[in-house]
Each structure stands twice: as C-alpha cells, then as structure tokens.
Design a protein around this motif. Structure first.
Motif, PDB file in Angstrom:
ATOM      1  N   LYS A 122      59.447  26.286  34.584  1.00 21.71           N
ATOM      2  CA  LYS A 122      59.181  27.045  35.812  1.00 21.71           C
ATOM      3  C   LYS A 122      57.942  26.501  36.524  1.00 21.71           C
ATOM      4  O   LYS A 122      57.903  26.430  37.747  1.00 21.71           O
ATOM      5  N   ASN A 170      58.840  23.189  38.187  1.00 23.08           N
ATOM      6  CA  ASN A 170      59.726  23.395  39.343  1.00 23.08           C
ATOM      7  C   ASN A 170      59.140  24.351  40.380  1.00 23.08           C
ATOM      8  O   ASN A 170      59.845  24.784  41.291  1.00 23.08           O
ATOM      9  N   LYS A 195      58.316  27.442  40.285  1.00 30.09           N
ATOM     10  CA  LYS A 195      58.973  28.745  40.333  1.00 30.09           C
ATOM     11  C   LYS A 195      58.024  29.885  40.009  1.00 30.09           C
ATOM     12  O   LYS A 195      58.297  31.030  40.339  1.00 30.09           O
TER      13      LYS A 195
END
Length: 146
Positions: free
Chosen positions: A35, A38, A40
């Motif tokens: 995460k 990326n 996120k």
C-alpha cells in the motif's frame, strides 16, 4: 509526503529488495508495504522509524523533506519521545499548547492524547516540525540533531 512511495520504491531497487523481503526484515506487513509503494496509504510514525532504521536514513529523507539520506539514529532509542520533545520545544519558544493549536489549526484535545502516548498523524508532525524548524527525527526523539 507525496514523494514517500517513490522514495521507498527507489530504496527497494537500490538495495535489491522485494517488498516481501523488506517485510520480513522490518516486521512490517507486506500488504501494508504494498500500500505504501502504491501510494494507497500513509505510513505510521512507528513504521517510518522501522524503515529509516533499516535503510539507515532519516524519516525526513524518506518522506521527501530532506535531500540528506545518511543518518545515525540515536543509540538505545526504544520508545518515541514525541511528547517530551514537544513540551520542551514549547518551553524553549515560550509558547503554550493552546497558542500553537491556534497557529497550526489542530485541536486542543490532541494534548490529552499525546500525554497518553499517542503520536500525532504524520501531517501534524510535519506542521510542528516545520514551525519549530526541526527534523521529524528530532521531534519524535530518535535524533539529537534538530
């Protein structure tokens, strides 16, 4: 903070590591590291400390606030000392918590949480560090250098 995922990707590549390998080495869940890579979610300060310790760099470098990668973590650091450092900075600058809350726009209730050991979210740490012109590493007590 928007540079964190790119810096983490670079650190993985520079150290010839996969996310799964880094997860084992830092004891951070691989799903969480994915995460981060990326973009996120943002890391907690505890995970930033683990990553900075592993890569031997400052938190400020990891989140894109400093171009200086090399860093020596204060020896024997076992706990985050944010509240202690924060109150000392307030005293040094003759400020009350109330005054700084008004200046930076965070709630007074945060003081109770911080007294009880909760660490502010990263965006609040960044605001406080910038206001006092100190590094995040100093603010959380892992470095003696401001």
């Amino acid at each position: 903070m928007s540079n964190f995922n790119e810096i983490l990707k670079d650190m993985l590549q520079d150290n010839n590591l996969t996310v799964k390998e880094l997860a084992k080495l830092t004891k951070i869940q691989d799903s969480l590291l994915y995460k981060y890579v990326n973009n996120k979610t943002e890391p907690t300060i505890k995970n930033l400390i683990k990553l900075a310790d592993y890569f031997n760099c400052s938190i400020d470098y990891l989140i894109g606030l400093s171009e200086h990668e090399k860093f020596v973590m204060q020896k024997g650091v076992k706990t985050i000392k944010f509240y202690e450092v924060y109150t000392n900075l307030l005293k040094e600058h003759s400020l009350s918590h109330y005054s700084l809350c008004k200046i930076l726009g965070y709630s007074m209730s945060s003081l109770t949480l911080w007294k009880n050991g909760q660490i502010p979210y990263l965006d609040t740490l960044i605001k406080i560090a910038k206001y006092f012109d100190v590094s995040i590493d100093y603010l959380v007590g892992i470095s003696e250098e401001k």
